[in-house]
Scaffold this active site. Structure first.
Site: not given
Ligand code: M6R
Length: 608
Positions: A2, A27, A75, A99-100, A481, A485, A488, A504, A603
């Site tokens: 949020c 976010r 959110w 938020n939270g 990674e 990417k 997501e 395997h 985010k």
């Molecule tokens: O803010 P942070 O780097 O701690 O966030 C960790 C993950 O949530 C973040 O790297 C997430 O996997 C990415 N947004 C993916 O692209």
């Protein structure tokens, strides 16, 4: 997660709140709302959907007009996205945005019901807080906020207005981030700096349990015990443009293009006389020399940067490195000693699981180092040592430039540790450091070189249901990674696999036309990786190979080859990540997805 905003000042409050909320869209959210004092009364407008839906609703039903209020993008956590679950939520005299997560909201709800307060309209934990504030409100807002805070468990930030305190906004922070922006005769609250940067660059950072009172264009602060506080005014050294798209269609593409500058800004001040020098970050040569075990703990992309770090640190500095996912590490009662170093990597510096690992490591007496992008964030403030990455604000949910600078810092750290431990000759360290200094140019060249090919290859991926990334050694760490990417933002299922592990079990997944993206930048392992590429090709896979300009790979084994500049093998991940980012980006664009705000994601993951 949020987003919260608030405003007190001469401008049209609704316009400010909506504009500030648009800067928090990254976010992730599914509904939006505001509450504004209009002629002394609180007027609320809220809806499920996007901010554009809120604006449309206000155009139809009337836009609250005033000079003080609070706003929110939600959110969903407790209760589905709906008009009624959207924030703000109200008690009889109190309206809040939140938020939270409130962990004990069920008990609190029960308590309120037992005390004749059964006025709940929504399924949210937030409404319970609004009702609890109302329950404790005796005309003194600070006393009521303090009493309520005493009852709440969880991580949260709140923006609060009281019906009988017009033109005043209260805010409080417990774990979830919250800042107070100070402009000329106007004052703001926000979950993040980009929300207010259009209006002011001056801001205060609220700490644990601190309360802000926004009135008459300025802010006062109280401690959790109600004592007045003097706080340091901070300055955000970004301009509005650096938090805007600057002509790019998406933040993600803009941020990919910002990588050369981000790397330069991150490494240049940490290199002195041709050698890495992290002493300004509190990192002492003697500490590095005596390191026995390193744990790198993080989430998502940041954890993947740690995976690359492991390969490089172990290879150069000959010290054992364990990489772990923060949400696992925190609950597995890890073996930590005073001699161990825990490195927490986090773009936001607010990720709940990473924060918890930091507290755990400190409680066990281990040394802690944070590698963080957001200045003054919780993780940065709590760690013993901090290396700030200077990527600037990262708005797209899919991390690109933050990952790139995390890699750059991993290299600096590995070089200096290897030197301190006497495992790397000074001459070799200078050679590697010089190669790292050239990376901004190499990255820029790589973007220009591969962009068209990636755009083209992405058209071959959009119909796939599932695909594999394979690699060996550093290429495997990197392909993790690449896979994250892609999945997501394109919503195509993908896995990364150590190429040698395919036989395997996983190779049985290969069917005619299934894309396999092979990362093959490590010359010492090239022959073996090529064998694995041939194995999947022979079983019908569509092979896409990312390799350097000189790699000798049998053309028959490859459907699409993405050639990248050849540099020192150890540094190849910083180059090879570029085509993976662009493949993911264009696949998402071609599928018509919301690139910067992928579904179900936020985010900054400030809750567990
Ligand atoms: O803010 P942070 O780097 O701690 O966030 C960790 C993950 O949530 C973040 O790297 C997430 O996997 C990415 N947004 C993916 O692209």
């Amino acid at each position: 997660m949020c987003g919260i905003v608030g405003y007190v000042g001469p401008r049209d409050c609704t316009d400010v709140l909506v504009s500030a909320l648009t800067k928090l869209e990254y976010r992730g959210y599914d509904s939006a709302g505001i509450a504004v004092f209009e002629n002394g009364r609180i007027e609320v407008a809220k809806t499920k959907g996007r901010l554009a839906d809120l604006t449309q609703k206000m155009e139809k039903e009337g836009k609250p007009k005033g000079h003080a209020g609070i706003g929110h993008t939600r959110w969903a956590t407790h209760g589905e996205p709906s008009d009624v679950n959207s924030h703000p939520h109200s008690g009889r005299r109190v309206t809040i945005v939140h938020n939270g997560i409130i962990e004990n909201y069920k008990q609190l709800k029960q308590f309120l019901i037992e005390n004749d307060r059964n006025e709940f309209l929504s399924d949210t934990d937030t409404e319970v807080v609004a009702q609890l504030l109302d329950f404790y409100y005796d005309g003194d807002p600070i006393r009521c906020i303090r009493k309520t805070l005493h009852e709440l468990r969880g991580s949260f930030a709140l923006g609060i207005i009281f019906a009988d305190r017009p033109e005043t906004v209260y805010a409080v922070r417990c774990e979830s981030p919250l800042i107070v922006g100070q402009g000329q005769d106007e004052v703001f609250i926000a979950s993040d700096v980009p929300a207010i940067i259009k209006y002011t660059k001056n801001y205060y950072l609220l700490e644990q349990g601190e309360i802000a009172i926004l009135k008459d264009g300025s802010a006062e602060f109280r401690s959790l015990h109600g004592r007045p506080l003097k706080k340091e005014l901070l300055f955000a050294d970004w301009d509005e443009d650096s938090a805007e798209k600057g002509g790019y269609p998406h933040y993600m593409l803009k941020e990919i293009h910002e990588q050369p500058t981000a790397v330069k800004t991150t490494i240049t001040p940490r290199i002195e006389d041709g050698l890495p020098n992290l002493s300004e970050c509190g990192i002492i040569f003697g500490t590095l020399r005596n390191l026995k075990n390193i744990f790198i703990v993080a989430c998502g992309t940041a954890m993947h940067a740690g995976m690359v770090g492991k390969y490089v640190i172990e290879k150069l500095a000959r010290v054992s490195v364990t990489v772990d996912i923060a949400s696992e590490f925190r609950y597995r009662d890890p073996l930590l000693t005073h001699d161990d170093l825990i490195i927490i990597i986090s773009q936001s510096g607010e990720t709940a699981d990473s924060k918890a690992v930091l507290s755990l490591a400190k409680s066990r007496g281990a040394k802690t180092l944070a590698i963080v992008n957001v200045k003054g964030s919780s993780i940065a403030r709590e760690a013993d040592m901090v290396i700030y990455t200077h990527a600037g604000p990262e708005i797209a949910v899919a991390s690109t430039k933050a990952y790139m600078v995390q890699l750059a810092v991993m290299y600096l750290f590995a070089f200096e540790t290897a030197l301190a431990k006497g495992k790397l000759e000074e001459k070799e360290c200078r050679r590697l450091t010089a190669a790292l200094l050239k990376m901004p140019d190499v990255i820029e060249k790589t973007i220009n070189k591969v962009v068209d090919m990636c755009q083209y290859v992405s058209t071959k991926l959009i119909t796939a249901d599932s695909l594999l990334y394979i690699g060996r050694g550093l290429d495997y760490a990197l392909s993790m990674e690449g896979s994250l990417k892609l999945k997501e933002i394109s919503y195509i299922h993908s896995e990364s696999y150590a190429a040698g592990e395919l036989k395997h079990g996983t190779i049985s997944l290969i069917t005619e036309g299934m894309p396999v993206i092979a990362v093959a930048t490590q010359n010492t392992l090239l022959e073996k990786t090529v064998s694995n590429i041939k194995e999947v090709k022979a079983r019908g896979a569509m092979t896409i190979v990312i390799c350097d300009e000189e790699a000798d790979i049998d053309a028959d084994a490859v459907d699409y080859m993405i050639r990248i500049p050849k540099i020192n093998e150890t540094l190849m991940p910083m180059v090879a990540t570029v085509p993976m980012q662009l493949l993911a980006y264009y696949t998402s664009v071609n599928k018509g997805n919301d690139v910067d705000k992928p579904r179900n994601l936020a985010k900054s993951v400030t809750v567990e």
